[in-house]
Write an enzyme that holds these catalytic residues in place. Structure first.
Site, PDB file in Angstrom:
ATOM      1  N   SER A 199      98.565 -18.592  61.672  1.00 32.16           N
ATOM      2  CA  SER A 199      99.378 -17.629  61.996  1.00 32.16           C
ATOM      3  C   SER A 199     100.582 -18.062  61.378  1.00 32.16           C
ATOM      4  O   SER A 199     100.763 -19.242  61.008  1.00 32.16           O
ATOM      5  CB  SER A 199      99.340 -17.753  63.433  1.00 32.16           C
ATOM      6  OG  SER A 199     100.386 -17.020  64.061  1.00 32.16           O
ATOM      7  N   TYR A 250     100.059 -22.405  71.249  1.00 36.65           N
ATOM      8  CA  TYR A 250      99.560 -21.477  70.342  1.00 36.65           C
ATOM      9  C   TYR A 250      99.812 -21.931  68.974  1.00 36.65           C
ATOM     10  O   TYR A 250      99.218 -22.213  67.905  1.00 36.65           O
ATOM     11  CB  TYR A 250      99.908 -20.143  70.591  1.00 36.65           C
ATOM     12  CG  TYR A 250      99.077 -19.081  69.545  1.00 36.65           C
ATOM     13  CD1 TYR A 250      97.857 -18.287  69.670  1.00 36.65           C
ATOM     14  CD2 TYR A 250      99.973 -18.699  68.665  1.00 36.65           C
ATOM     15  CE1 TYR A 250      97.222 -17.617  68.640  1.00 36.65           C
ATOM     16  CE2 TYR A 250      99.457 -17.576  67.529  1.00 36.65           C
ATOM     17  CZ  TYR A 250      98.138 -17.316  67.632  1.00 36.65           C
ATOM     18  OH  TYR A 250      97.569 -16.383  66.577  1.00 36.65           O
TER      19      TYR A 250
HETATM   20  P1  NAP Z   1      91.344 -11.064  70.211  1.00 36.20           P
HETATM   21  O1  NAP Z   1      91.449  -9.628  70.091  1.00 36.20           O
HETATM   22  O2  NAP Z   1      92.083 -11.688  71.615  1.00 36.20           O
HETATM   23  O3  NAP Z   1      90.007 -11.688  69.878  1.00 36.20           O
HETATM   24  C1  NAP Z   1      89.839 -12.979  69.953  1.00 36.20           C
HETATM   25  C2  NAP Z   1      88.564 -13.200  70.091  1.00 36.20           C
HETATM   26  O4  NAP Z   1      87.935 -14.840  70.450  1.00 36.20           O
HETATM   27  C3  NAP Z   1      87.716 -12.379  71.211  1.00 36.20           C
HETATM   28  O5  NAP Z   1      86.521 -12.090  70.800  1.00 36.20           O
HETATM   29  C4  NAP Z   1      87.489 -13.342  72.344  1.00 36.20           C
HETATM   30  O6  NAP Z   1      86.225 -13.515  72.999  1.00 36.20           O
HETATM   31  C5  NAP Z   1      87.291 -14.633  71.611  1.00 36.20           C
HETATM   32  N1  NAP Z   1      87.277 -15.975  72.225  1.00 36.20           N
HETATM   33  C6  NAP Z   1      88.542 -16.331  72.854  1.00 36.20           C
HETATM   34  N2  NAP Z   1      88.334 -17.435  73.595  1.00 36.20           N
HETATM   35  C7  NAP Z   1      87.073 -17.949  73.545  1.00 36.20           C
HETATM   36  C8  NAP Z   1      86.265 -18.934  73.827  1.00 36.20           C
HETATM   37  N3  NAP Z   1      86.779 -19.783  74.782  1.00 36.20           N
HETATM   38  N4  NAP Z   1      84.959 -18.912  73.384  1.00 36.20           N
HETATM   39  C9  NAP Z   1      84.328 -18.079  72.487  1.00 36.20           C
HETATM   40  N5  NAP Z   1      85.146 -17.116  72.132  1.00 36.20           N
HETATM   41  C10 NAP Z   1      86.502 -16.877  72.562  1.00 36.20           C
HETATM   42  O7  NAP Z   1      92.397 -11.762  68.939  1.00 36.20           O
HETATM   43  P2  NAP Z   1      92.338 -11.208  67.445  1.00 36.20           P
HETATM   44  O8  NAP Z   1      93.776 -10.877  67.305  1.00 36.20           O
HETATM   45  O9  NAP Z   1      91.284 -10.705  67.035  1.00 36.20           O
HETATM   46  O10 NAP Z   1      92.514 -12.849  66.891  1.00 36.20           O
HETATM   47  C11 NAP Z   1      91.571 -13.485  65.881  1.00 36.20           C
HETATM   48  C12 NAP Z   1      92.349 -14.654  65.251  1.00 36.20           C
HETATM   49  O11 NAP Z   1      93.516 -13.919  64.533  1.00 36.20           O
HETATM   50  C13 NAP Z   1      92.786 -15.533  66.190  1.00 36.20           C
HETATM   51  O12 NAP Z   1      92.768 -16.746  65.765  1.00 36.20           O
HETATM   52  C14 NAP Z   1      94.465 -15.204  66.391  1.00 36.20           C
HETATM   53  O13 NAP Z   1      95.201 -16.524  66.510  1.00 36.20           O
HETATM   54  C15 NAP Z   1      94.514 -14.763  64.718  1.00 36.20           C
HETATM   55  N6  NAP Z   1      95.682 -13.963  64.664  1.00 36.20           N
HETATM   56  C16 NAP Z   1      96.051 -12.757  65.154  1.00 36.20           C
HETATM   57  C17 NAP Z   1      97.136 -12.024  64.791  1.00 36.20           C
HETATM   58  C18 NAP Z   1      97.076 -10.609  65.254  1.00 36.20           C
HETATM   59  O14 NAP Z   1      98.205  -9.951  65.162  1.00 36.20           O
HETATM   60  N7  NAP Z   1      96.304  -9.949  65.891  1.00 36.20           N
HETATM   61  C19 NAP Z   1      98.150 -12.262  64.083  1.00 36.20           C
HETATM   62  C20 NAP Z   1      97.911 -13.801  63.700  1.00 36.20           C
HETATM   63  C21 NAP Z   1      96.908 -14.517  63.955  1.00 36.20           C
HETATM   64  P3  NAP Z   1      86.495 -12.234  74.326  1.00 36.20           P
HETATM   65  O15 NAP Z   1      86.384 -10.730  73.627  1.00 36.20           O
HETATM   66  O16 NAP Z   1      85.226 -12.592  75.058  1.00 36.20           O
HETATM   67  O17 NAP Z   1      87.649 -12.489  74.986  1.00 36.20           O
END
Ligand code: NAP
Length: 255
Positions: A153, A166
């Protein structure tokens, strides 16, 4: 956006594990990898969400996926070893790992940050990545062309107020990627890199930016070119890099 046109059968014959595959970016990556011919192993903590992605992949006629319901917060070393044994006996190979699951934790000054939440974020975002990689390396080493992708990130490259555990966990993620990449730099078959997705419309993003209109930013499907590039053979030789999914394609070299 990272510019890459993936050939249709880019990942045919490969077996790829995706963490957090039930939602957001992980779900989109699972679908694009399966569409490109990979057998995907869907890891996540909410079984119903994994089942929905599983069904979507099956209904589309892509290679039959597998599911690993696992909570990265509570899983111990033994659970990862058991998973590695399952992958070995079911598929006999593993060619890719996308470390995608993460927790956002609190948005608050470190002075007030809840220590229990701090621990939980570090366990899911950092420790689980280490344990999972360690358990799966023996299988990855047997692949001709193995790719490990961590998810970073912008707050993992420059600290930012109120992003707490985070941000710290994402610095650790960059460090784990660089360390592992250096250890396998002469292996000839294992590359290790980070992707920084950039602002992407998901639940996590809405939670961090509640006032933002999700239609004004990239969707999880939009950012897939770099996920495909780094997982497929066209990125052979690229290792130790941290790449912006929404950048111009030039890797940020930290060395
Ligand atoms: P998200 O929509 O919150 O999805 C995260 C996923 O991780 C969900 O499927 C969640 O499961 C799973 N997860 C969370 N805790 C877990 C655990 N304890 N055990 C197993 N699975 C777990 O987030 P996202 O935006 O897609 O993010 C994906 C990645 O991109 C992350 O590493 C985030 O830091 C990074 N990122 C995202 C953005 C952005 O703008 N979206 C920007 C920079 C970096 P559940 O569905 O069951 O909750």
């Amino acid at each position: 956006m990272f510019n890459y046109d993936a050939p249709e059968s880019l990942l045919t014959g490969r077996v790829i594990l995706i963490t957090g595959a039930g939602d957001g970016i992980g779900r989109a990556a699972a679908l694009s990898y399966a569409k490109a011919g990979a057998t995907v192993i869907l890891l996540g903590r909410t079984t119903e969400k994994l089942e929905a992605v599983y069904d979507e992949i099956e209904n589309a006629g892509y290679p039959q996926p597998a599911m690993v319901p696992l909570n990265l917060d509570t899983a111990g070393e033994a659970a990862y070893v058991e998973m590695a044994n399952m992958i070995d006996s079911e598929f006999g190979r593993l060619d890719g790992i996308l470390h995608n699951a993460s927790l956002l934790g609190q948005r608050t000054p470190l002075e007030n940050y809840d220590p229990i939440t701090f621990d939980q974020v570090m366990r899911v975002n950092v420790n689980a990545g280490f344990l999972l990689t360690q358990a799966l390396l023996p299988l990855m080493k047997q692949s001709d062309d193995a790719s490990i992708i961590f998810t970073s990130s912008s707050v993992g490259r420059k600290g930012r107020a109120y992003w707490g555990a985070y941000a710290i966990s994402k610095f650790a993620t960059e460090g784990m990627m660089q360390t592992l990449a250096d250890e396998y730099s002469n292996s000839g078959n294992i590359r290790v890199n980070c992707i920084n997705p950039g602002a992407t419309a998901t639940n996590m993003r809405s939670y961090a930016y509640p006032a933002e209109d999700p239609s004004t930013i990239a969707s999880a499907a939009d950012i897939q070119p770099v996920y495909l590039y780094l997982m497929g053979p066209d990125s052979k030789g690229i290792t130790g890099q941290s790449i912006d999914a929404q950048g111009d394609g030039s890797p940020t070299d930290f060395v």
